[in-house]
Motif scaffolding. Structure first.
Motif, PDB file in Angstrom:
ATOM      1  N   ALA A  30       0.794  -1.224  -0.057  1.00 32.04           N
ATOM      2  CA  ALA A  30       0.046  -0.086  -0.074  1.00 32.04           C
ATOM      3  C   ALA A  30       0.875   1.195   0.100  1.00 32.04           C
ATOM      4  O   ALA A  30       1.780   1.344   0.935  1.00 32.04           O
ATOM      5  N   SER A  58      -2.964   3.459  -2.054  1.00 30.33           N
ATOM      6  CA  SER A  58      -2.915   3.009  -3.385  1.00 30.33           C
ATOM      7  C   SER A  58      -2.504   1.606  -3.269  1.00 30.33           C
ATOM      8  O   SER A  58      -1.315   1.517  -2.752  1.00 30.33           O
ATOM      9  N   SER A 109      -5.422  -1.448  -8.920  1.00 25.96           N
ATOM     10  CA  SER A 109      -6.879  -1.058  -9.117  1.00 25.96           C
ATOM     11  C   SER A 109      -7.303  -1.058 -10.640  1.00 25.96           C
ATOM     12  O   SER A 109      -8.268  -0.986 -11.061  1.00 25.96           O
ATOM     13  N   ARG A 160      -9.793  -2.301  -6.838  1.00 23.74           N
ATOM     14  CA  ARG A 160     -10.379  -1.035  -6.890  1.00 23.74           C
ATOM     15  C   ARG A 160     -11.699  -0.815  -5.990  1.00 23.74           C
ATOM     16  O   ARG A 160     -11.872   0.045  -5.284  1.00 23.74           O
ATOM     17  N   GLU A 172     -10.001  -0.040  -2.527  1.00 30.70           N
ATOM     18  CA  GLU A 172      -9.570   1.499  -2.582  1.00 30.70           C
ATOM     19  C   GLU A 172     -10.601   2.413  -2.374  1.00 30.70           C
ATOM     20  O   GLU A 172     -10.776   3.356  -1.733  1.00 30.70           O
ATOM     21  N   ASN A 178     -10.580   4.707   0.417  1.00 27.26           N
ATOM     22  CA  ASN A 178     -10.397   6.184   0.067  1.00 27.26           C
ATOM     23  C   ASN A 178     -11.476   7.234   0.054  1.00 27.26           C
ATOM     24  O   ASN A 178     -11.257   8.444   0.193  1.00 27.26           O
TER      25      ASN A 178
END
Lengths: 324, 734
Positions: free
Chosen positions: B625, B641, B652, B659, B662, B666
């Motif tokens: 990460a 990421s 992703s 994805r 994330e 995020n």
């Protein structure tokens, strides 16, 4: 925190009956309306920087993901979670989304269970609406009075897709089964299980079948197993398409071709013999929807990306729409 | 016939006069023989001659008394006669006559020549007669000649006379003209005459009639007679001026009196100061005894008076805050060379007038210096001197005020941030340097960076990174000083010119840029701006410092592989993965990873962010990460990421599952409270999601451990990342 729209995933698309608009639904329960006329035939003087953004963006009240879309002459039918909505196209094409014209509720056994309407299909006589749902069933509704006519139950896991030809229905599910049904009797008469066929199975991707379509003589299906062309009568694998994908989510017949995509960098146009005719690069990480429209030809490809690719020639990517 | 007759009469006349002359000549000849007078004497004026002759005649003999009388008269008469004759006869006619006679003479001579060639008697006769005739004609010629002489003389006399007359009249004319000119000059001089009184500024006419007493103004006269009016006004003016002069003198006198009084008071005050000093000295032991900082403060405020105005504002305002908030949170001090500052102040007060012209001077200096340098090059002095000069110039441009203000902001645990504000005299901006003092040393490399790196002041206010001078004129000043590098180049040397630092000192360059069009005033620090900014800044900085200290602790934990998400409380889910590495990474490393392309292209992560790499492992799976922390964390959540190494590499942009994770970590999608999650909470979530992803993959390596309704859902086959607190906890899809 970042805006969730950066991680947008479009699950379904549909064209308006007039062909001038493209609507796309995403997992956040948002519906984007793109003005194709303005995008494909831009007037240079009136071109603004946001010309490739949605003309309207509607939010569903529930906020549930929009899993499937299908269009009739009058209505846009939206399959979300536990509900199927019918919206008048006029309402969709106005600035503010009003109440739906009608809705069908799919009752769940427990309150915690969510039933996604993963796939909607309209019979060719435009009278029956088929909904492949998260509760392993395919429901058949009369479009006129929206009453449930029958239930096709036979899958052991949720249904990924529903498609049909004449009175023959095909459905595919997470359980890895592809079932063939007779629309009149509402009974399953045939079944194929691609994951059991070692020519097509891919154990590391799972047994699920993301998409299955029918033509008069052929079945095309794929998912965890490879995309393959099956003969309808013998139910044997005729062609195994060797694609570098990580799962098929879209496959259908078009003009003696198979159009297929999924967790791959391209959308493929394939001949029945297995040759790749066109390899179209796509923006999405995984393609969940590729819808075609003729006159003028437009192919819209969407998936897990805020971008939707538009092609008018099937050979290259013409435009990129931004669903954000 | 008539002509012949005329010629005959003329001939007769000529004979007669010739005869007369002959006679007189004879006479004269006689005397010449006797008296031996020279002919020259005879040629003098005829009157003279005749007078002399008369005298001589008188003196010579008395015998020829009658005769003597006769010839003199005759002579006179002949002369008179010939003069009148000359007047009467026309000159033209005489000229033609003369020509004709000459012609006749020539004819006669040719006849004679002809006759001579015959050489006969008859011819001889004829020659004789012709000879006589010719002689007679010669006589006539002579007469004509004489007449002409007389006429010429008369004409010359007349001309001379006329000339004299003209001369005299001309002289007269000149005299008159001169006189006229002189008179004209006099007239203009008179016209141009200016009276002294015109220069005197007079009271306006209305005021004069209003204020002046009747006996001065005399309106009955002055209204008619302008001259009288002027006189009256002048008189009034004189009277008034006299009065005013008197008043002025009085005032001057009183002023002198007051000045004397002031001087007296001042001398008394001066006498007082040694006493006061003594008193102060006396209080010192008491102050020390009571541990009061009165003296120090006094010293400091003395130094404060030497600060340049922006720094003074900063000092005044921040020391006010220091008083209000207590010294535990904010302390303010002045450091630097006070003597130097004092010298500078004296210098600047002298030079303050010259400031405006400074710029052009410096240009000139540049040129001069260049020329001098050229010369030097000729003399082959070393190149070093030029470099030294450039260095000196650079130093001059970046000259700091000798005094600087130090503000120390502390938080509870004892971590303190010491900011040093300096004022660049020539660039007129504030730069900031800082040091951090920690109560105990920080273990862990990345954790220490959080507090020590430059980033601690980054983005304290949005897009204020202190990377370039906020003063629009800086670039110009640098160029004028011949420094090719931009201001950024020198930041490491002089400190960072943050915009908040300028504002804390009351400098607002945006405002001056706008004001420029209206009035080009010198940059004046704005006190109100300083007041509001200082307050806000100290609060913001304290908040930042606090969050950084917390972050430091978090990072310290992460570096040792410990994740403690909820202060004290343990996470309700068992985590199978473990954090095996946490370290900071550079920008190049960050952009190398394919997983970050999307974040960078969207501009979500920039070079100014703090970047880390976390590695989480669970059996054969390894999740890398890349974490980007914004400068104002925790106001903005960290951005993850992810790259999963298991059955190939997934990130992703090629794998929807990554994805999805994330997205959940995020974005603000389905976040229950609007609180920004902390780094350790995010890390815990990440570990959980990794477990779910691996457990739902169906691999035998990762047996399902978590309770979930269904491992996948929907066409996008999303995994159940949402945790519901039902029973032992259930994971469902969003």
């Amino acid at each position: 925190m970042l805006d969730k729209i950066l991680y947008n995933t479009v699950l379904c698309q549909a064209y308006s009956p007039c062909g001038k608009y493209l609507v796309a639904g995403n997992i956040y329960g948002q519906l984007a309306v793109f003005d194709l006329d303005r995008i494909l035939n831009p007037v240079v003087e009136l071109l603004t920087s946001d010309y490739n953004k949605p003309k309207y963006k509607h939010n569903l009240e529930s906020g549930n993901q929009i899993c499937s879309l299908v269009t009739t002459d009058k209505f846009l039918i939206i399959g979300t979670v536990n509900e199927i909505y019918g919206w008048d196209w006029k309402a969709i094409l106005s600035v503010k989304l009003s109440k739906p014209s009608w809705q069908i509720k799919i009752s769940s056994k427990t309150s915690l269970e969510y039933i996604d309407v993963n796939s909607l299909w309209l019979s060719e006589d435009r009278e029956k609406l088929l909904a492949g749902c998260g509760d392993n069933n395919v429901y058949i509704y009369n479009l006129e009075d929206r009453r449930q006519i029958s239930v096709l139950s036979g899958h052991d896991d949720y249904v990924h897709s529903v498609h049909g030809k004449n009175d023959q229905i095909i459905s595919s599910g997470e359980d890895g089964a592809v079932l063939l049904w007779d629309l009149r009797t509402a009974k399953s008469h045939n079944k194929i299980e691609p994951y059991k066929n070692n020519k097509v199975s891919r154990p590391d991707l799972g047994k699920w079948v993301g998409s299955a379509s029918l033509s008069d003589d052929w079945i095309v299906c794929g998912g965890g197993p490879r995309l393959a062309l099956w003969h309808l009568r013998s139910l044997d694998v005729t062609t195994v398409f060797d694609l570098p994908d990580h799962g098929i989510h879209v496959s259908y017949f078009h003009d003696d071709c198979v159009i297929a995509s999924g967790a791959a960098k391209h959308l493929y146009q394939l001949s029945y013999s297995g040759e790749i005719r066109v390899e179209l690069p796509v923006s999405a990480t995984t393609v969940y929807s590729a819808v075609l429209k003729s006159n003028p030809n437009v192919l819209a490809i969407a998936g897990s990306s805020p971008e939707i690719d538009l092609c008018t020639s099937f050979n290259y990517r013409d435009q990129i729409l931004h669903f954000r | 016939m008539r002509r012949t007759h005329a010629s005959i009469t003329f001939l007769y006349d000529a004979c007669l006069s010739l005869f007369n002359l002959f006679e007189s000549n004879l006479y004269i000849c006689k005397f010449l023989c006797t008296t031996q007078y020279t002919k020259t004497e005879y040629k003098m004026g005829k009157e003279d001659v005749s007078a002399k002759k008369r005298r001589k005649i008188n003196s010579s003999s008395s015998t020829s008394e009658v005769n003597k009388q006769g010839p003199a008269d005759i002579y006179k008469r002949v002369v008179e006669f010939e003069e009148t004759e000359a007047q009467l006869r026309s000159a033209e006619k005489d000229a033609t006559l003369f020509k004709k006679i000459c012609q006749d003479v020539r004819q006669m001579f040719s006849d004679i020549v002809e006759l001579k060639s015959k050489d006969s008697d008859e011819a001889k006769e004829k020659i004789n007669s012709k000879r006589v005739e010719a002689s007679l004609l010669l006589v006539a010629l002579k007469k004509l000649n004489r007449l002409e002489k007389v006429r010429t003389r008369a004409g010359r006399d007349a001309l001379h006379k006329e000339k004299q007359q003209v001369d005299s009249t001309h002289l007269l004319l000149q005299n008159l003209l001169y006189e006229a000119d002189h008179l004209n000059k006099e007239v203009t001089k008179c016209l141009q005459f200016k009276s002294k009184d015109e220069e005197i500024e007079l009271v306006p006419l209305e005021d004069f009639y209003k204020d002046a007493p009747k006996e001065v103004s005399r309106p009955e006269i002055t209204k008619i007679d302008e001259h009288q009016l002027q006189l009256a006004r002048l008189e009034w003016e004189l009277r008034q001026r006299r009065e005013l002069a008197g008043a002025c003198n009085q005032l001057v006198a009183s002023k002198e009196r007051v000045a004397a009084a002031i001087a007296a008071a001042r001398s008394r005050l001066d006498a007082l100061s040694p006493h006061l000093r003594d008193v102060l000295k006396a209080t010192k032991p008491l102050q020390e005894c009571l541990a009061m900082r009165l003296d120090e403060k006094r010293e400091e405020s003395k130094a404060a008076s030497l600060l340049p105005s922006p720094l003074f504002l900063l000092y005044a305002n921040s020391s006010a805050y220091s008083d209000a908030l207590g010294e535990k949170t904010v302390t303010v001090a002045i450091s630097g060379d006070e003597d130097e500052a004092r010298r500078l102040e004296q210098q600047s007060s002298v030079e303050s007038d010259l400031i405006v012209s400074n710029d052009s001077d410096s240009d000139q200096e540049n040129n001069d210096e260049e020329q001098r340098e050229k010369k030097k090059r000729h003399h082959r002095t070393s190149k070093v001197s030029k470099e030294e000069k450039a260095e000196a110039k650079k130093k001059e441009v970046f000259r700091k005020h000798p005094l600087n203000v130090q503000i120390t902001v502390k938080v509870q645990d004892g971590t303190a941030l010491n900011l040093i504000f300096s004022y660049l005299l020539n660039l007129k901006i504030i730069t900031v340097k800082f040091t951090v003092s920690l109560p105990k040393p920080v273990t862990g490399v990345s954790a220490a960076d959080v507090l020590n790196g430059n980033c601690i002041l980054h983005e304290l206010y949005s897009s204020d990174n202190g990377n370039d001078s906020p003063h629009p004129a800086t670039a110009y000043l640098l160029k004028a000083a011949g420094i090719p590098e931009g201001f950024q180049y020198f930041i490491s040397e002089v400190g960072k010119p943050y915009i908040w630092a300028q504002r804390m000192c009351g400098l607002d360059f945006m405002a001056t840029v706008i004001d420029d069009q209206k009035n080009n005033k010198l940059l004046q620090p704005c006190p109100t701006l300083s007041v509001t900014t200082v307050e806000h800044f100290i609060l913001t900085l304290r908040k930042r410092l606090k969050s950084r200290v917390e972050l430091m602790k978090e990072l310290q934990d992460l570096e040792t592989g410990k994740i403690s998400p909820l202060d004290g409380n343990s996470w309700p889910i068992r985590l199978s993965g473990s954090l095996t590495q946490w370290q900071s990474v550079g920008w190049p490393e960050y952009i190398q990873s394919p997983s970050t392309t999307f974040l960078i292209s969207e501009g979500l992560v920039t070079q100014n962010d703090l970047l880390y790499r976390a590695i989480i492992t669970r059996q054969s799976a390894k999740l890398v990460a890349l974490v980007a922390l914004k400068s104002d964390y925790p106001k903005k959540a960290p951005i993850f990421s992810l790259t999963l190494h298991w059955n190939g590499t997934h990130h992703s942009s090629i794998n929807d599952d990554i994805r999805d994770i994330e997205r959940v970590i995020n974005t603000d999608w389905c976040l229950e409270d609007n609180k920004q999650p902390k780094l350790s909470i995010q890390m815990t979530k990440l570990l959980t999601y990794m477990d779910i992803l691996l457990e739902t993959s169906g691999s035998s390596e990762f047996p399902p451990d978590k309770v979930m309704f269904s491992p996948v859902r929907g066409r996008n086959r999303i995994k159940p990342y949402k945790f519901l607190k039902q029973g032992t906890g259930v994971f469902v899809q969003f």
